[in-house]
Design a protein around this motif. Sequence first.
Motif, short mmCIF file in Angstrom:
data_model
loop_
_atom_site.label_atom_id
_atom_site.label_comp_id
_atom_site.label_asym_id
_atom_site.label_seq_id
_atom_site.Cartn_x
_atom_site.Cartn_y
_atom_site.Cartn_z
N VAL A 25 42.56 45.22 39.51
CA VAL A 25 41.58 44.19 39.17
C VAL A 25 41.63 43.04 40.16
O VAL A 25 40.61 42.53 40.63
CB VAL A 25 41.82 43.69 37.73
CG1 VAL A 25 40.94 42.48 37.44
CG2 VAL A 25 41.54 44.80 36.73
N THR A 26 42.85 42.62 40.52
CA THR A 26 43.01 41.51 41.47
C THR A 26 42.45 41.86 42.83
O THR A 26 41.80 41.03 43.49
CB THR A 26 44.49 41.12 41.58
OG1 THR A 26 44.99 40.73 40.30
CG2 THR A 26 44.66 39.96 42.55
N ALA A 27 42.69 43.10 43.28
CA ALA A 27 42.21 43.52 44.59
C ALA A 27 40.68 43.49 44.65
O ALA A 27 40.09 43.03 45.64
CB ALA A 27 42.72 44.92 44.91
N VAL A 28 40.05 43.98 43.58
CA VAL A 28 38.58 43.99 43.55
C VAL A 28 38.05 42.55 43.56
O VAL A 28 37.12 42.22 44.32
CB VAL A 28 38.07 44.74 42.32
CG1 VAL A 28 36.56 44.57 42.16
CG2 VAL A 28 38.42 46.22 42.42
N MET A 29 38.62 41.69 42.72
CA MET A 29 38.16 40.31 42.65
C MET A 29 38.42 39.58 43.97
O MET A 29 37.59 38.78 44.43
CB MET A 29 38.85 39.58 41.50
CG MET A 29 38.48 40.10 40.13
SD MET A 29 39.33 39.23 38.80
CE MET A 29 38.68 37.56 39.03
N VAL A 34 36.50 36.84 48.87
CA VAL A 34 36.56 36.70 50.32
C VAL A 34 35.20 37.04 50.95
O VAL A 34 34.74 36.37 51.89
CB VAL A 34 37.67 37.58 50.91
CG1 VAL A 34 37.61 37.59 52.44
CG2 VAL A 34 39.04 37.08 50.45
N ALA A 35 34.54 38.07 50.42
CA ALA A 35 33.23 38.45 50.94
C ALA A 35 32.21 37.33 50.72
O ALA A 35 31.41 37.02 51.60
CB ALA A 35 32.77 39.74 50.28
N LEU A 245 43.53 32.95 42.94
CA LEU A 245 43.72 34.28 42.34
C LEU A 245 45.02 34.91 42.82
O LEU A 245 45.77 35.50 42.03
CB LEU A 245 42.52 35.17 42.71
CG LEU A 245 42.59 36.62 42.22
CD1 LEU A 245 42.57 36.67 40.70
CD2 LEU A 245 41.43 37.43 42.80
N VAL A 246 45.33 34.77 44.11
CA VAL A 246 46.57 35.33 44.66
C VAL A 246 47.78 34.65 44.03
O VAL A 246 48.78 35.30 43.69
CB VAL A 246 46.59 35.18 46.20
CG1 VAL A 246 47.97 35.57 46.76
CG2 VAL A 246 45.51 36.05 46.82
#
Length: 259
Positions: A25-29, A34-35, A245-246
């Motif tokens: 979930v964190t990777a997708v968000m 960033v995009a 988020l990180v």
Amino acid sequence: MNSIPDRKGGGRGFGFRPGYPLTCVTAVMLCALVALGTWQVERLHWKEDLIARAEEGIEGQPVPLPALADEDPNWRDLDFRRVSVSGRFIVGNAFGFQVSTRGELVGGDLVVPMLLDDGRVILVDLGWLAETDLPPASIVPFVPAGQVALDGVARFVGDIRPGYLTPSPDLIKRRWFDWHIPAMSDVTGLSLLPVIVDVDQRSALAVDGKPMGIANRPQPRSLSIDYPNNHLGYALTWYGLAVGLVVIYTMMGFKRGAS
């Protein structure tokens, strides 16, 4: 003899164990944030280039108004470009535009349609006049008769529609509060081009080939680039959310590792 306690399975561990679902979930968000931030940076560069070209257009030499169809999208490229036009003013369809002050006087801009030499009609913002001099009062002293040649800054207004908070036009007093070319065309009975010409402090004006002085002319406006440019703030917001988020992901990972 003292025995060494068996720590196997005893006490609390310490490590980083966020877990597979949280990581996904964190990777997708994170990728999305960033995009979005990168997209706003790209928009920032595009807007800065647009503003720079607009500033060059205002300061540049006038170019003849191109012969484009009313619906041609290339009209947008004329925004903040200095153009030259020639024709005759249609005094009977003049109107006041918006409400503004100069010192203690209340007034607005005088906008007059011009019948161009090729038969098209364009709105010309001649500048500011006091309320008592705006239509429906006679504007004959302020609008040159005869064949008029002038230059000014083109503004594309073809896609502007008044917002809910914009007052409706006062047709009795002939006052408009925002551009709305289709409605203005209906009221005046003229097929208006989707751009207007703003007469500014640099504009030259000649009547029947003779330069006209500034006496009895509306006060020209000082134009400024009004393109909104908030993209840097948006980019920092998205990147800031990514950093947050990180941090949250890292704290949760260590918290689970310590449990």
